[in-house]
Motif scaffolding. Structure first.
Motif, PDB file in Angstrom:
ATOM      1  N   PHE A 270       0.679  -1.353   0.246  1.00 60.35           N
ATOM      2  CA  PHE A 270      -0.084   0.013   0.170  1.00 60.35           C
ATOM      3  C   PHE A 270       0.544   1.716   0.276  1.00 60.35           C
ATOM      4  O   PHE A 270       0.762   2.260  -0.431  1.00 60.35           O
ATOM      5  N   LYS A 271       1.904   0.798   0.589  1.00 57.45           N
ATOM      6  CA  LYS A 271       2.268   2.689   0.757  1.00 57.45           C
ATOM      7  C   LYS A 271       3.487   2.643  -0.494  1.00 57.45           C
ATOM      8  O   LYS A 271       3.903   3.964  -0.518  1.00 57.45           O
ATOM      9  N   TYR A 272       4.090   1.279  -1.102  1.00 58.52           N
ATOM     10  CA  TYR A 272       5.179   1.614  -2.396  1.00 58.52           C
ATOM     11  C   TYR A 272       4.061   2.525  -3.470  1.00 58.52           C
ATOM     12  O   TYR A 272       4.609   3.134  -4.391  1.00 58.52           O
ATOM     13  N   VAL A 273       2.764   1.728  -3.171  1.00 61.55           N
ATOM     14  CA  VAL A 273       1.210   2.136  -4.236  1.00 61.55           C
ATOM     15  C   VAL A 273       1.656   4.371  -4.040  1.00 61.55           C
ATOM     16  O   VAL A 273       1.699   4.814  -5.170  1.00 61.55           O
ATOM     17  N   ILE A 274       1.282   4.055  -2.904  1.00 65.45           N
ATOM     18  CA  ILE A 274       0.755   5.870  -2.527  1.00 65.45           C
ATOM     19  C   ILE A 274       2.101   6.545  -3.074  1.00 65.45           C
ATOM     20  O   ILE A 274       2.057   7.805  -2.874  1.00 65.45           O
ATOM     21  N   ASN A 275       3.355   6.050  -2.798  1.00 69.88           N
ATOM     22  CA  ASN A 275       4.386   6.701  -2.456  1.00 69.88           C
ATOM     23  C   ASN A 275       5.202   6.329  -4.283  1.00 69.88           C
ATOM     24  O   ASN A 275       5.987   7.837  -4.353  1.00 69.88           O
ATOM     25  N   ALA A 276       5.362   6.247  -4.951  1.00 70.56           N
ATOM     26  CA  ALA A 276       5.548   5.712  -6.140  1.00 70.56           C
ATOM     27  C   ALA A 276       5.751   6.934  -7.496  1.00 70.56           C
ATOM     28  O   ALA A 276       5.908   7.122  -8.314  1.00 70.56           O
ATOM     29  N   SER A 277       4.397   8.278  -7.183  1.00 71.25           N
ATOM     30  CA  SER A 277       4.032   9.253  -7.863  1.00 71.25           C
ATOM     31  C   SER A 277       5.248  10.170  -7.160  1.00 71.25           C
ATOM     32  O   SER A 277       5.578  11.267  -8.109  1.00 71.25           O
ATOM     33  N   VAL A 278       5.812   9.872  -6.382  1.00 72.68           N
ATOM     34  CA  VAL A 278       5.803  11.659  -5.344  1.00 72.68           C
ATOM     35  C   VAL A 278       7.655  11.227  -5.489  1.00 72.68           C
ATOM     36  O   VAL A 278       8.278  12.108  -4.676  1.00 72.68           O
ATOM     37  N   VAL A 279       8.548  10.232  -5.236  1.00 76.91           N
ATOM     38  CA  VAL A 279       9.508   9.849  -4.828  1.00 76.91           C
ATOM     39  C   VAL A 279      10.414   9.334  -5.747  1.00 76.91           C
ATOM     40  O   VAL A 279       9.429   8.357  -6.564  1.00 76.91           O
ATOM     41  N   ASN A 280      11.820   8.541  -5.913  1.00 73.70           N
ATOM     42  CA  ASN A 280      11.816   8.412  -7.042  1.00 73.70           C
ATOM     43  C   ASN A 280      11.757   6.543  -6.770  1.00 73.70           C
ATOM     44  O   ASN A 280      11.847   6.190  -5.800  1.00 73.70           O
ATOM     45  N   MET A 281      10.593   5.864  -8.244  1.00 80.94           N
ATOM     46  CA  MET A 281      10.469   4.568  -8.005  1.00 80.94           C
ATOM     47  C   MET A 281      12.177   4.121  -7.523  1.00 80.94           C
ATOM     48  O   MET A 281      11.831   2.862  -7.320  1.00 80.94           O
ATOM     49  N   SER A 282      12.981   4.142  -7.801  1.00 83.40           N
ATOM     50  CA  SER A 282      14.300   3.366  -8.164  1.00 83.40           C
ATOM     51  C   SER A 282      14.869   3.048  -6.824  1.00 83.40           C
ATOM     52  O   SER A 282      15.558   1.600  -6.030  1.00 83.40           O
ATOM     53  N   SER A 283      14.617   3.971  -5.732  1.00 82.90           N
ATOM     54  CA  SER A 283      14.570   3.956  -4.554  1.00 82.90           C
ATOM     55  C   SER A 283      13.614   2.888  -3.529  1.00 82.90           C
ATOM     56  O   SER A 283      14.303   2.923  -1.984  1.00 82.90           O
ATOM     57  N   LEU A 284      12.890   2.968  -3.873  1.00 82.21           N
ATOM     58  CA  LEU A 284      11.548   1.615  -3.347  1.00 82.21           C
ATOM     59  C   LEU A 284      12.327   0.487  -3.020  1.00 82.21           C
ATOM     60  O   LEU A 284      12.912  -0.471  -3.842  1.00 82.21           O
ATOM     61  N   ALA A 285      12.115   0.161  -1.611  1.00 82.30           N
ATOM     62  CA  ALA A 285      11.897  -0.679  -2.022  1.00 82.30           C
ATOM     63  C   ALA A 285      11.039  -1.794  -2.769  1.00 82.30           C
ATOM     64  O   ALA A 285       9.846  -1.648  -3.249  1.00 82.30           O
ATOM     65  N   SER A 286      11.276  -3.599  -2.875  1.00 86.62           N
ATOM     66  CA  SER A 286      10.700  -3.787  -3.824  1.00 86.62           C
ATOM     67  C   SER A 286       9.015  -3.556  -3.725  1.00 86.62           C
ATOM     68  O   SER A 286       8.919  -4.892  -1.831  1.00 86.62           O
TER      69      SER A 286
END
Length: 657
Positions: A270-286
């Motif tokens: 859920f956090k991955y989806v809501i944060n995907a558009s406002v942060v650098n996607m490559s920095s997100l955990a899988s």
């Protein structure tokens, strides 16, 4: 009295019938007075019989009242609870659409949830027996909820027995973002849309589909609603209060551990989806997709297949934007049943559901691949185009049903009058009657292709052989007997006028059509806003009037068609010229006798004069006494239900005193 009235020289049958006639008239307090004691011994005997009759009438009323209160316990409990909410709504000044919505929600709850107290039942049963009972009663719900399907029996039963079923129409809000969240909600049917406010607009971040759930994240975080949940289509749910969920998890530590791990994975997604558009996607955990199917026990499988995602495109200008909906999907990936998925993977399924009309129905069909029963969602037009099955909600079917209802009312009122009060046999039959019989035959044929709702699976049956078998076992015989054009058959095969008069009573089989009126009356009751008490009184009055109408027609018809000397020919009465009177006078006189008999008034100005009439009279008196008891018992129950709120207030006040 036998010598006085000249019955000493009659045959044994006449003697017995007239004696029984006097006994029934006395016991049931009708007392026509046409046969009465003529000496002291007979008067003493009659006095004892009259005293016994008063006791008998009391016993009949008490027995009928008991039968009414104990017959169909489930149906009666269901109706009492439904009447209670109807009475509540009738006392409140509320908009009619709101009343209808509340009534629909409460009716759905009662249909899906037992009207009896399952907690009390569980306390009286061994735990193993209760688990089997609830598992069997809620087998469909457990089978269709991913979280419960493969968990332990005791946990599934403990959860589902505390559930509250409800349904929402397309577009209705379940929870708004920031609202207090107190339940975990399982979706049994439909599609739920998830939105979050981003800036000045609402963004669609995901969907919950059939079998999955939501509210688990709020339960884990002890927070308000993380987003807005709304019904994207017509949806059916079961909600479980957090306190019951917590108690069940406490009782099942192993399940609790798995549930916690699943919630953590779903929250990361859920956090991955809501944060995907406002942060650098490559920095997100899988994203963590070990629960792709929403199955709790997938976590137990060492070789659980991970759902591999295509790497995100960092160019947000290429993200999918829906032009078909008010709220845009602003990400290439969405939260879907607890997982992070590319929208392209679910786009076709979601778009089909959202773009279709709100009239989507879950149906049961035979799979063309497995040749077994399966459920699928279809529109009314698809149901007709693919299977040539008539759905009851089709517009043309609704118009047809209105026409059939009008014809049923005409038949049940006019048919007995035509049979009983026709003084001459017509040689030519009315084209209108032919048309009515033809329309009923068409309706019979169409009924073999009309879908029906199965409460066990919350689906509409589209398997033609199953529909045919069900119709043959239910309404077919009634529809067939009431649709045969008896006039054509009788007139073409019988030449004897006397026999023709007798056979015309076969047309009374058309009264069987009245059985379908009960379904219509119930549907009308749910659409109007009057008090259920008054509606029950109205239904009772209609039933009594129809009963009196049929008896009046039979009373006249039997005398005119089956006897040469009847009650209207008795020179001691004032109704001698009735045979040549107009229809209105004939009918009102016969109806007058019927009412005086079934209400046990028995003025005695119209009485039976032959054995055939006395037999009919005996039957009417017995039915009349039963009807009298039914009315008395029903009125007692209804009077106890009038103005429930004041009655409850008075009871509480008396307790306090």
């Amino acid at each position: 009295w036998a010598n006085f009235y000249g019955y000493e020289s009659t045959n044994h049958l006449d003697k017995y019938v007239v004696s029984l006639y006097w006994a029934i008239a006395t016991l049931f307090t009708v007392g026509y007075g046409d046969i009465h004691p003529v000496n002291d011994q007979e008067r003493l005997f009659a006095s004892l019989i009259m005293l016994g009759g008063s006791v008998l009438m009391g016993a009949v009323i008490a027995r009928v009242t008991k039968v009414i209160s104990t017959s169909n316990v489930h149906g009666r409990a269901f109706k009492e609870k439904l009447d209670e909410i109807k009475a509540y709504l009738a006392e409140r000044i509320l908009p009619k659409p709101l009343k209808i919505k509340v009534l629909e929600a409460y009716t759905y709850y009662l249909q899906k949830k037992s009207v009896f107290n399952e907690s009390e039942i569980s306390a009286l049963l061994p735990s193993d027996v209760f688990i089997k009972l609830i598992k069997s009663a809620y087998s469909n719900e457990i089978r269709n909820i991913n979280l419960l399907r493969d968990t332990t029996e005791s946990f599934a039963v403990e959860i589902i027995s505390q559930g509250t079923p409800f349904q929402l129409r397309k577009g209705e809000i379940i929870l708004r973002m920031g609202d207090h969240s107190s339940d975990i909600i399982f979706l049994l049917k439909g599609l739920v849309q998830m939105k979050r406010k981003e800036g000045q607009s609402n963004s669609i971040i995901g969907y919950i589909s059939k079998g999955d759930h939501f509210g688990d994240l709020e339960f884990m975080l002890k927070s308000t609603s993380l987003c807005t949940y709304s019904a994207a289509t017509h949806c059916m749910f079961i909600s479980i209060p957090f306190k019951h969920l917590a108690e069940s998890l406490k009782n099942h530590p192993k399940v609790a551990s798995l549930f916690k791990k699943m919630c953590e994975d779903r929250y990361d997604n859920f956090k991955y989806v809501i944060n995907a558009s406002v942060v650098n996607m490559s920095s997100l955990a899988s994203p963590r997709n070990s629960v792709h199917e929403g199955n709790l026990f997938n976590l137990l499988t060492p070789k659980s297949t991970k759902h591999n995602l295509t790497p995100f495109n960092n160019d947000l200008t290429n993200t999918f934007i829906s032009n078909k909906h008010k709220d845009a999907i602003t990400k290439t990936h969405i939260y879907f049943d607890g997982n992070v998925m590319q929208y392209s993977e679910v786009e076709e399924n979601v778009e089909d559901r959202l773009n279709s009309s709100s009239n989507i129905y879950q149906v049961i069909v035979i799979s063309k691949i497995t040749h077994r029963e399966e459920t699928k969602d279809m529109t009314l037009q698809q149901i007709w185009n693919d299977y040539r099955i008539i759905h009851p909600n089709m517009k043309l079917k609704s118009y047809w049903d209105v026409l059939i209802i009008i014809l049923i009312v005409y038949s049940v009122v006019v048919a007995p009058v035509e049979v009983a009060f026709s003084n001459s046999i017509q040689t030519t039959l009315s084209p209108f009657e032919w048309t009515i019989d033809g329309l009923f035959i068409i309706d019979l044929i169409l009924s073999f292709r009309v879908s029906y709702f199965t409460a066990e699976s919350d689906s509409w049956m589209l398997i033609d052989k199953t529909i045919m078998r069900r119709y043959l076992k239910s309404w077919f015989l009634i529809d067939l007997l009431s649709s045969i054009p008896y006039d054509v058959v009788i007139h073409s095969s019988v030449s004897s006028i006397k026999l023709l008069k007798t056979l015309r009573f076969v047309r009374m089989l058309k009264l069987l059509r009245a059985a379908k009126l009960a379904v219509v009356i119930n549907s009308i009751e749910n659409r109007i806003g009057i008090s259920p008490i008054f509606f029950e009184l109205l239904k009772m009055m209609i039933g009594v009037v129809l009963f009196a109408h049929y008896i009046a027609c039979c009373w006249w018809g039997i005398t005119v068609n089956l006897t040469t000397y009847g009650w209207m020919d008795n020179r001691d009465m004032v109704y001698v010229n009735l045979r040549n009177a107009h229809l209105g006078e004939q009918y009102l006189t016969s109806l007058y006798w019927t009412i005086t008999t079934i209400t046990t008034t028995g003025y005695g100005d119209i009485t039976s004069v032959n054995t055939d009439e006395r037999i009919v009279n005996i039957i009417v008196m017995i039915f009349g006494a039963t009807l009298y008891g039914y009315i008395t018992g029903s009125m007692a129950a209804l009077m106890g239900s009038i103005n429930r709120s004041k009655s409850a207030f008075g009871d509480k006040l008396n307790e306090m005193k």
